[in-house]
Design a protein around this motif. Sequence first.
Motif, mmCIF file in Angstrom:
data_model
loop_
_atom_site.group_PDB
_atom_site.id
_atom_site.type_symbol
_atom_site.label_atom_id
_atom_site.label_comp_id
_atom_site.label_asym_id
_atom_site.label_seq_id
_atom_site.Cartn_x
_atom_site.Cartn_y
_atom_site.Cartn_z
ATOM 1 N N SER A 18 0.746 -1.196 0.021
ATOM 2 C CA SER A 18 0.139 -0.145 0.123
ATOM 3 C C SER A 18 0.962 1.217 0.225
ATOM 4 C CB SER A 18 -0.701 -0.006 1.304
ATOM 5 O OG SER A 18 -1.791 -1.186 1.081
ATOM 6 N N ASP A 19 0.548 2.084 -0.841
ATOM 7 C CA ASP A 19 1.534 3.274 -1.322
ATOM 8 C C ASP A 19 1.117 4.182 0.044
ATOM 9 O OD1 ASP A 19 -0.761 4.782 -1.766
ATOM 10 O OD2 ASP A 19 -0.224 4.370 -3.963
ATOM 11 N N ALA A 20 1.994 5.386 -0.007
ATOM 12 C CA ALA A 20 1.827 6.453 0.996
ATOM 13 C C ALA A 20 0.544 6.928 1.224
ATOM 14 C CB ALA A 20 2.985 7.335 1.008
ATOM 15 N N GLY A 21 -0.091 7.145 0.072
ATOM 16 C CA GLY A 21 -1.539 7.492 0.055
ATOM 17 C C GLY A 21 -2.737 6.834 0.387
ATOM 18 N N HIS A 22 -2.503 5.455 0.517
ATOM 19 C CA HIS A 22 -3.389 4.474 0.754
ATOM 20 C C HIS A 22 -4.036 4.426 2.403
ATOM 21 C CE1 HIS A 22 -5.453 0.389 1.306
ATOM 22 N NE2 HIS A 22 -4.906 0.183 -0.054
ATOM 23 N N TRP A 23 -5.413 4.308 2.436
ATOM 24 C CA TRP A 23 -5.687 4.539 3.735
ATOM 25 C C TRP A 23 -4.986 3.434 4.609
ATOM 26 C CZ3 TRP A 23 -7.701 -0.013 5.357
ATOM 27 C CH2 TRP A 23 -7.906 -1.084 4.570
ATOM 28 N N GLN A 24 -4.566 2.413 4.376
ATOM 29 C CA GLN A 24 -3.868 1.515 5.145
ATOM 30 C C GLN A 24 -2.442 2.373 5.881
ATOM 31 O OE1 GLN A 24 -3.155 -2.190 3.258
ATOM 32 N NE2 GLN A 24 -4.630 -3.299 4.598
ATOM 33 N N SER A 25 -1.912 2.952 4.770
ATOM 34 C CA SER A 25 -0.552 3.516 5.231
ATOM 35 C C SER A 25 -0.937 4.585 6.118
ATOM 36 C CB SER A 25 0.325 3.962 3.837
ATOM 37 O OG SER A 25 0.622 2.879 3.287
ATOM 38 N N ARG A 26 -1.900 5.459 5.759
ATOM 39 C CA ARG A 26 -2.450 6.763 6.569
ATOM 40 C C ARG A 26 -2.813 5.995 7.949
ATOM 41 N NH1 ARG A 26 -3.866 11.079 2.392
ATOM 42 N NH2 ARG A 26 -5.247 11.944 4.147
ATOM 43 N N SER A 165 -8.950 5.751 -5.314
ATOM 44 C CA SER A 165 -10.309 6.046 -4.785
ATOM 45 C C SER A 165 -10.646 7.498 -4.204
ATOM 46 C CB SER A 165 -10.957 4.955 -3.899
ATOM 47 O OG SER A 165 -10.667 3.628 -4.578
ATOM 48 N N GLY A 166 -9.663 8.030 -3.650
ATOM 49 C CA GLY A 166 -9.501 9.212 -3.414
ATOM 50 C C GLY A 166 -10.272 9.372 -1.744
ATOM 51 N N LEU A 167 -10.047 8.387 -1.246
ATOM 52 C CA LEU A 167 -10.792 8.147 0.113
ATOM 53 C C LEU A 167 -9.985 8.881 1.347
ATOM 54 C CD1 LEU A 167 -11.733 4.560 -0.115
ATOM 55 C CD2 LEU A 167 -13.204 6.549 -0.271
ATOM 56 N N GLY A 168 -8.769 9.082 1.190
ATOM 57 C CA GLY A 168 -7.954 10.080 2.283
ATOM 58 C C GLY A 168 -7.703 8.969 3.393
ATOM 59 N N ASP A 169 -7.920 9.548 4.507
ATOM 60 C CA ASP A 169 -8.076 8.609 5.872
ATOM 61 C C ASP A 169 -9.005 7.632 5.781
ATOM 62 O OD1 ASP A 169 -5.660 10.046 6.521
ATOM 63 O OD2 ASP A 169 -6.753 11.043 8.043
ATOM 64 N N TRP A 170 -9.989 7.487 4.848
ATOM 65 C CA TRP A 170 -11.278 6.666 4.925
ATOM 66 C C TRP A 170 -11.838 6.364 6.433
ATOM 67 C CZ3 TRP A 170 -11.608 0.680 4.437
ATOM 68 C CH2 TRP A 170 -13.006 0.440 3.931
ATOM 69 N N GLU A 171 -12.369 7.577 6.950
ATOM 70 C CA GLU A 171 -13.046 7.480 7.990
ATOM 71 C C GLU A 171 -14.152 6.682 8.218
ATOM 72 O OE1 GLU A 171 -11.910 9.258 10.634
ATOM 73 O OE2 GLU A 171 -10.622 10.561 9.456
ATOM 74 N N ALA A 172 -14.968 6.391 7.213
ATOM 75 C CA ALA A 172 -15.780 5.369 7.014
ATOM 76 C C ALA A 172 -15.603 3.963 7.473
ATOM 77 C CB ALA A 172 -16.822 5.444 6.046
ATOM 78 N N GLY A 173 -14.405 3.703 7.019
ATOM 79 C CA GLY A 173 -13.670 2.317 7.148
ATOM 80 C C GLY A 173 -13.060 2.104 8.505
ATOM 81 N N HIS A 174 -12.559 3.262 9.040
ATOM 82 C CA HIS A 174 -11.955 3.245 10.319
ATOM 83 C C HIS A 174 -13.067 2.962 11.427
ATOM 84 C CE1 HIS A 174 -9.486 4.353 13.726
ATOM 85 N NE2 HIS A 174 -8.699 3.623 13.160
ATOM 86 N N ALA A 175 -14.254 3.715 11.056
ATOM 87 C CA ALA A 175 -15.459 3.391 12.032
ATOM 88 C C ALA A 175 -15.955 1.952 12.224
ATOM 89 C CB ALA A 175 -16.679 4.517 11.487
ATOM 90 N N LEU A 176 -15.839 1.392 10.942
ATOM 91 C CA LEU A 176 -16.149 -0.144 10.936
ATOM 92 C C LEU A 176 -15.250 -0.717 11.982
ATOM 93 C CD1 LEU A 176 -16.927 -0.545 7.252
ATOM 94 C CD2 LEU A 176 -18.555 -0.726 9.220
ATOM 95 N N LEU A 177 -13.942 -0.356 11.940
ATOM 96 C CA LEU A 177 -12.887 -1.071 12.823
ATOM 97 C C LEU A 177 -13.058 -0.854 14.293
ATOM 98 C CD1 LEU A 177 -10.175 -2.692 12.849
ATOM 99 C CD2 LEU A 177 -9.053 -0.335 12.599
ATOM 100 N N GLN A 178 -13.597 0.215 14.367
ATOM 101 C CA GLN A 178 -13.707 0.480 15.898
ATOM 102 C C GLN A 178 -14.707 -0.245 16.869
ATOM 103 O OE1 GLN A 178 -12.077 3.479 17.589
ATOM 104 N NE2 GLN A 178 -11.029 3.135 15.448
#
Length: 183
Positions: A18-26, A165-178
């Motif tokens: 996952s590159d530097a801009g990928h949500w996993q890297s972020r 996909s331009g999701l940045g930090d992908w907050e919606a995905g992180h909310a699922l993880l929480q």
Amino acid sequence: MSTPSSPRVLLLPGWQNSDAGHWQSRWEARFGYTRVQQHDWMRPLRGDWSIQLQEAVLDSDREVVLVAHSLGCILTAWWSAHSPLARTRIRAALLVAPGDPEHAQLRTVVPGWTPVKLERLPFPSVLVGSRNDPYCSWSRVQTFAQAWGSELVDAGQVGHINTASGLGDWEAGHALLQRWLKN
């Protein structure tokens, strides 16, 4: 950040990392999650990648939550079907945009990953899929979710749920993880 009693989050990138801009890297930079490093991101070997995941879980001093993207999802299914640690050390998994190694575009670049393990995962999981993922059809995403016993989340038309996909930090995905990070 995690506390000593909260689970360790292991990031499982797919083919090419996952590159530097990928949500996993972020997420790694922002929250301190641990990326499972692979010996060769360009020529992934299922056995080698499985050993790296096994070692990362063994090295954890607490329960683990897996956060997989693309081929990392396929790795999760394969590893959990073969490792007793999947039943005792994994709290849950967030599986995002599984890459389908049986897909025409991937078949030759990730040989040795077929057939995909289609067995129920021994831990709770959520699979987030995109309806226009170039590496996995929506019907195949549904097949994976059903076989793995995963809750399916339809992310809409967001490609491969990666940097493009331009999701940045992908907050919606992180909310699922929480839901799995609470003690």
